[in-house]
Scaffold this motif. Structure first.
Motif, mmCIF file in Angstrom:
data_model
loop_
_atom_site.group_PDB
_atom_site.id
_atom_site.type_symbol
_atom_site.label_atom_id
_atom_site.label_comp_id
_atom_site.label_asym_id
_atom_site.label_seq_id
_atom_site.Cartn_x
_atom_site.Cartn_y
_atom_site.Cartn_z
ATOM 1 N N ARG A 1 0.817 -1.211 0.000
ATOM 2 C CA ARG A 1 0.000 0.000 0.000
ATOM 3 C C ARG A 1 0.852 1.262 0.000
ATOM 4 O O ARG A 1 1.940 1.313 0.564
ATOM 5 N N ASP A 2 0.296 2.281 -0.625
ATOM 6 C CA ASP A 2 1.035 3.508 -0.872
ATOM 7 C C ASP A 2 1.079 4.422 0.351
ATOM 8 O O ASP A 2 1.911 5.307 0.437
ATOM 9 N N CYS A 3 0.178 4.201 1.292
ATOM 10 C CA CYS A 3 0.003 5.100 2.438
ATOM 11 C C CYS A 3 1.327 5.301 3.182
ATOM 12 O O CYS A 3 2.031 4.348 3.487
ATOM 13 N N ARG B 1 -8.671 11.139 -2.266
ATOM 14 C CA ARG B 1 -7.541 10.786 -3.122
ATOM 15 C C ARG B 1 -8.029 10.336 -4.500
ATOM 16 O O ARG B 1 -8.885 9.452 -4.593
ATOM 17 N N VAL C 1 -7.140 8.376 -7.753
ATOM 18 C CA VAL C 1 -6.171 7.383 -8.204
ATOM 19 C C VAL C 1 -6.405 7.135 -9.683
ATOM 20 O O VAL C 1 -7.511 6.751 -10.076
ATOM 21 N N ILE D 1 -8.995 4.566 -11.241
ATOM 22 C CA ILE D 1 -10.083 4.197 -10.329
ATOM 23 C C ILE D 1 -11.103 5.341 -10.339
ATOM 24 O O ILE D 1 -10.747 6.486 -10.032
ATOM 25 N N TYR E 1 -10.703 7.307 -3.760
ATOM 26 C CA TYR E 1 -10.428 6.020 -3.105
ATOM 27 C C TYR E 1 -9.588 6.267 -1.865
ATOM 28 O O TYR E 1 -8.558 6.962 -1.937
ATOM 29 N N HIS F 1 -7.005 6.488 0.704
ATOM 30 C CA HIS F 1 -5.563 6.311 0.477
ATOM 31 C C HIS F 1 -5.021 5.050 1.173
ATOM 32 O O HIS F 1 -4.055 4.439 0.722
ATOM 33 N N TYR G 1 -6.135 2.282 1.153
ATOM 34 C CA TYR G 1 -6.361 1.081 0.321
ATOM 35 C C TYR G 1 -5.917 1.312 -1.117
ATOM 36 O O TYR G 1 -6.503 0.806 -2.057
ATOM 37 N N PHE G 2 -4.869 2.100 -1.235
ATOM 38 C CA PHE G 2 -4.327 2.448 -2.548
ATOM 39 C C PHE G 2 -2.970 1.739 -2.667
ATOM 40 O O PHE G 2 -2.074 1.960 -1.863
ATOM 41 N N TYR G 3 -2.847 0.821 -3.636
ATOM 42 C CA TYR G 3 -1.669 -0.044 -3.734
ATOM 43 C C TYR G 3 -0.783 0.361 -4.902
ATOM 44 O O TYR G 3 -1.207 0.300 -6.049
ATOM 45 N N SER G 4 0.438 0.731 -4.578
ATOM 46 C CA SER G 4 1.366 1.154 -5.632
ATOM 47 C C SER G 4 2.446 0.108 -5.892
ATOM 48 O O SER G 4 3.242 0.249 -6.812
#
Ligand code: PLP
Length: 440
Positions: A251-253, A271, A273, A276, A280, A282, A284-287
């Motif tokens: 995750r990006d957090c 956020r 993304v 998406i 969404y 942040h 639960y934001f996967y980079s």
């Protein structure tokens, strides 16, 4: 109960813990021939147990206040900006190399790229190369310092070579002048596995601060312990951010320990993304394609207590090494003793020895004798790793004939120098070696 009553109760629990330590742990009688002389082990006092109990009483569990302090204090000790604690040295190696494969790095490693690594390695220094679909290119080691043979690096090079990864073997710094000249000449990434080398210096500078990223293990055999644990460290905040994402499910957090409701970015819920629709969260934001390799706060609490002892641990490791080295010197006809570069100041993990091919005995005869007499020994990790069953089918290249790696596999082993070895134990070790050579 008021806050002060609770604090009083906590202090009385911690006082009892100190009492318990003193009665149950603080007595290490040594009976020559009966007590095991370990190759390594945890060295601690009541503070480690009190810190852990304190963390348990807090019941934070996951990385929290102790982990945050640990990051800061370890970073200050090494002199780096970023420390990313993880749950083992193997995880640290995986996180470090995976970080360099990030798509967030325009020039990152890509599948099929080559990474140079010595064949004499701990397995999990090599495994992340394979796990990331990169190709290991194996080089030989030197028999004296057991580090990668820098003279072979140019031969190992190909147009696909992008990185060099190696451990400073058993705390003995590799020739960093040659390594840095090579990586700079060819614009390569460098990952230093310093799992066995916390506190070792090259030309006055801590190993691990030369490459893009470096790694540590806090398994009980290592310079400081958390039971299980490790860390990635780097001076580059961008790499640390990617490493944290790789460690934390991808995750990006980057909220870290403060974890404010609206995120450190201030736009946790708003956020945008790319790809998406709408907003969404942040969190639960996967980079990255990540794992969960985090450690817990009771582990960090132990590590924090260990850090206070680290300078003394390093001093005692060096002293024990010097004492054993002098004591074993008379047997150098049979045993090759380690060498180190004039610019190297090793914070030894152990004392490596190499049974010479001409010796009138085989390595296993000596190690069996030592172990039967309660002196623990260990081999120099995987030896020539390409001879291990798991590595028979991996895609790889080899530079040179790895003849030294084979010799290390045949004759190499190590004994302990850790701070838990006092003079009677060291003398017993030397006496046991002496008895072996006397009966030849
Ligand atoms: C050089 C080296 N790298 C990596 C590791 C792996 O560390 P861990 O056992 O914490 O996974 C070790 C373990 O002893 C090691 O010696």
């Amino acid at each position: 109960m008021g806050d002060s009553d609770i604090e009083e109760l906590r202090q009385s629990i911690l006082a009892r813990v100190a009492e318990y330590y003193d009665k149950a742990h603080n007595n290490r009688p040594f009976v020559p021939g009966q007590s095991t002389v370990h190759y390594a082990g945890r060295v601690y006092d009541e503070t480690e147990i009190q810190n852990m109990v304190s963390a348990v009483l807090d019941f934070w569990l996951t990385a929290g206040p102790y982990a945050e302090q640990f990051e800061k204090q370890l970073g200050a000790f090494i002199g780096v900006r970023e420390v990313v604690p993880v749950n083992s040295g193997s995880s640290a190696n995986l996180v470090a190399l995976t970080t360099l494969c990030s798509r967030q790095l325009p020039d990152g490693l890509r599948p099929g790229d080559e990474v140079i690594v010595p064949a004499v390695s701990f397995p999990t220094t090599v495994n992340p190369i394979i796990q990331n679909r990169l190709t290991p290119v194996f080089v030989d080691s030197c028999l004296g310092d057991l580090n990668l043979d820098v003279a072979q690096l140019e031969e190992a090079l190909s147009p696909r070579t992008r990185a060099l990864m190696f451990a400073h073997t058993l705390g003995n710094p590799a020739d960093m002048d040659a390594v840095m000249a090579f990586v700079q000449r060819h614009n390569l990434f460098l990952v230093e596995d310093t799992c066995d080398a916390l506190g070792s210096k090259w030309d006055g500078r801590m190993v691990g601060t030369f490459g893009e990223l470096a790694t540590l293990s806090f398994y009980p055999a290592h310079h400081i312990t958390m039971g299980e644990g490790g860390a990635v460290y780097t001076d580059r905040p961008k790499l640390a951010k990617i490493a944290r994402a790789v460690r934390d499910w991808g995750r990006d957090c980057w909220c870290g320990y403060d974890n404010p409701v609206n995120g450190k970015c201030g736009i946790r819920f708003e956020r945008e993304v790319p790809g998406i629709p709408g907003f969404y969260d942040h969190r639960y934001f996967y980079s990255e394609i990540g794992y969960n390799l985090k450690l817990t706060d009771p582990q960090a609490a132990m590590g924090l207590a260990q850090l206070q002892k680290l300078p003394d641990f390093i001093r005692r490791r060096k002293e024990n090494f010097a004492y054993l080295y002098e004591g074993l010197r008379p047997y150098s006809e049979f045993l090759m003793l380690p060498t180190w570069h004039p610019k190297a100041d090793p914070s030894w993990f152990a004392l490596p020895l190499l049974v010479r091919d001409e010796a009138p005995f085989m390595r296993h005869q000596l190690t069996r004798f030592l172990e039967t007499n309660q002196v623990q020994t260990r081999l120099i990790f995987a030896g020539n790793i390409l001879r291990q069953p798991a590595y028979q089918h991996i895609e790889h290249r080899v530079a040179g004939d790895l003849s030294n790696s084979d010799q290390v596999m045949r004759g190499g082993f190590f004994v302990g120098v850790y701070p838990g070895l006092d003079r009677p134990r060291l003398d017993y070790m030397l006496d046991t070696f002496g008895r072996f050579f006397k009966q030849l």
